[in-house]
Design a protein around this motif. Sequence first.
Motif, PDB file in Angstrom:
ATOM      1  N   LYS A 119       0.535  -1.098  -0.228  1.00 19.33           N
ATOM      2  CA  LYS A 119       0.331   0.235   0.203  1.00 19.33           C
ATOM      3  C   LYS A 119       1.286   1.165   0.006  1.00 19.33           C
ATOM      4  O   LYS A 119      -0.113   2.383  -0.498  1.00 19.33           O
ATOM      5  CB  LYS A 119      -1.045  -0.026   0.439  1.00 19.33           C
ATOM      6  CG  LYS A 119      -1.981  -0.876   0.982  1.00 19.33           C
ATOM      7  CD  LYS A 119      -3.021  -1.063   2.252  1.00 19.33           C
ATOM      8  CE  LYS A 119      -3.585   0.541   2.441  1.00 19.33           C
ATOM      9  NZ  LYS A 119      -4.423   0.749   3.868  1.00 19.33           N
ATOM     10  N   LEU A 120       2.221   0.921   0.289  1.00 15.09           N
ATOM     11  CA  LEU A 120       2.870   2.338   0.577  1.00 15.09           C
ATOM     12  C   LEU A 120       3.531   2.661  -0.408  1.00 15.09           C
ATOM     13  O   LEU A 120       3.547   3.466  -0.790  1.00 15.09           O
ATOM     14  CB  LEU A 120       3.782   2.274   1.994  1.00 15.09           C
ATOM     15  CG  LEU A 120       5.173   3.235   2.060  1.00 15.09           C
ATOM     16  CD1 LEU A 120       4.621   4.220   2.515  1.00 15.09           C
ATOM     17  CD2 LEU A 120       6.332   2.834   2.462  1.00 15.09           C
ATOM     18  N   GLN A 122       1.572   1.752  -3.091  1.00 19.14           N
ATOM     19  CA  GLN A 122       0.689   2.616  -4.264  1.00 19.14           C
ATOM     20  C   GLN A 122       0.669   3.377  -4.131  1.00 19.14           C
ATOM     21  O   GLN A 122       0.081   4.049  -5.152  1.00 19.14           O
ATOM     22  CB  GLN A 122      -0.602   0.839  -3.847  1.00 19.14           C
ATOM     23  CG  GLN A 122      -0.208  -0.162  -4.803  1.00 19.14           C
ATOM     24  CD  GLN A 122      -0.056  -0.392  -5.825  1.00 19.14           C
ATOM     25  OE1 GLN A 122      -1.496   0.210  -6.737  1.00 19.14           O
ATOM     26  NE2 GLN A 122       0.491  -1.129  -5.896  1.00 19.14           N
ATOM     27  N   ARG A 123       0.785   3.856  -3.000  1.00 20.27           N
ATOM     28  CA  ARG A 123       0.134   5.514  -2.011  1.00 20.27           C
ATOM     29  C   ARG A 123       1.080   6.498  -2.935  1.00 20.27           C
ATOM     30  O   ARG A 123       1.134   7.940  -3.704  1.00 20.27           O
ATOM     31  CB  ARG A 123      -0.408   5.456  -0.827  1.00 20.27           C
ATOM     32  CG  ARG A 123      -1.467   4.946  -0.400  1.00 20.27           C
ATOM     33  CD  ARG A 123      -1.277   5.826   0.960  1.00 20.27           C
ATOM     34  NE  ARG A 123      -0.012   5.895   2.164  1.00 20.27           N
ATOM     35  CZ  ARG A 123       0.376   4.734   2.714  1.00 20.27           C
ATOM     36  NH1 ARG A 123      -0.747   3.493   2.710  1.00 20.27           N
ATOM     37  NH2 ARG A 123       1.050   5.107   3.174  1.00 20.27           N
ATOM     38  N   LYS A 124       2.531   6.050  -2.389  1.00 21.56           N
ATOM     39  CA  LYS A 124       3.990   7.025  -2.803  1.00 21.56           C
ATOM     40  C   LYS A 124       3.106   8.254  -2.943  1.00 21.56           C
ATOM     41  O   LYS A 124       3.426   9.221  -3.032  1.00 21.56           O
ATOM     42  CB  LYS A 124       3.418   7.056  -4.741  1.00 21.56           C
ATOM     43  CG  LYS A 124       4.477   5.861  -5.105  1.00 21.56           C
ATOM     44  CD  LYS A 124       4.622   5.953  -6.571  1.00 21.56           C
ATOM     45  CE  LYS A 124       5.858   4.726  -7.252  1.00 21.56           C
ATOM     46  NZ  LYS A 124       5.273   3.606  -7.571  1.00 21.56           N
ATOM     47  N   PRO A 125       3.448   8.213  -0.816  1.00 22.74           N
ATOM     48  CA  PRO A 125       2.980   9.976  -0.468  1.00 22.74           C
ATOM     49  C   PRO A 125       3.769  10.512  -0.525  1.00 22.74           C
ATOM     50  O   PRO A 125       5.760  10.290  -1.131  1.00 22.74           O
ATOM     51  CB  PRO A 125       2.982   9.129   0.973  1.00 22.74           C
ATOM     52  CG  PRO A 125       3.734   7.559   1.072  1.00 22.74           C
ATOM     53  CD  PRO A 125       3.792   7.360  -0.183  1.00 22.74           C
TER      54      PRO A 125
END
Length: 277
Positions: A119-120, A122-125
């Motif tokens: 998820k990290l 995928q999000r690429k904050p």
Amino acid sequence: MMKTLFVYGTLLKHEKDHETFMKESSLFATSAWIKGRLYDTGAGYPVCVVSEHYAVYGELYEVSDETLNKIGELEEGYDKQEIDVMTDQGQIQAIAYTVGEQKASGLKEIESGYWKEYKLWQRKPSSFYYFAYGSCMDDARFKLAKVDHYFKQIIGGGALDRFTTRFTLVRPDGSRADMVEDGGETEGVLYEVPFDAIRYLYKREGVYEGTYRPAFVDVTIGDQVYQDCLTFLVLKKNEEIAPPAHYRSEIEKGADLYLSEAFRKKIRSHMDSLIKP
């Protein structure tokens, strides 16, 4: 009667179904894994297929029959089975909800076997928290690699429950740091880093070679808890030996700048107690 349950998706701590279903359950292991393969359903949750030569990472809980019944409704269509779960304290039998290979056919495999890590990526904050407890507490090698600009935002020295700093990654010149979940407490340095730093961290920690693996932990600084901070744990743990002098120096420099006096004494005493290679 309490049962033991392995979770790997939306029931993980801080994930969307955790508070609804798991709030009355007791955490048994933050770092737990089973033999399996993980797949993204595309509907906001993963499924797991039991598979001998791969790993799926998650958490282990003690749950009541009432909680298990509620989770059974959530996991309708899954196979409920007893499965061997590995932890830092050994192997334990627990319930897990999995699917057969046919149900995962056509789904995207999550190669890391870890939902939170997937998820990290995928999000690429724009940024994330990174918890360092070994040589990355010092900036010497950041400067050598010309990536020190990624690590300027230092939140401070933080504490982590349930884990102890150990030296289980054995190399010819001595060991490297690890965290072992044994009910103890450790300290380290918390950074806020831009997402671009993640590729350097994965390379440095040997993630793709199977040296360290990503993990997410809650770090306490004063009265504030920073949730799901990225850190790295040794995959294949060995009996501890002493770290080499240059590596120990980096740990001590970072610890002297940011960590408590009690912890600095404890980590020095532990390193002194280890047999040299």
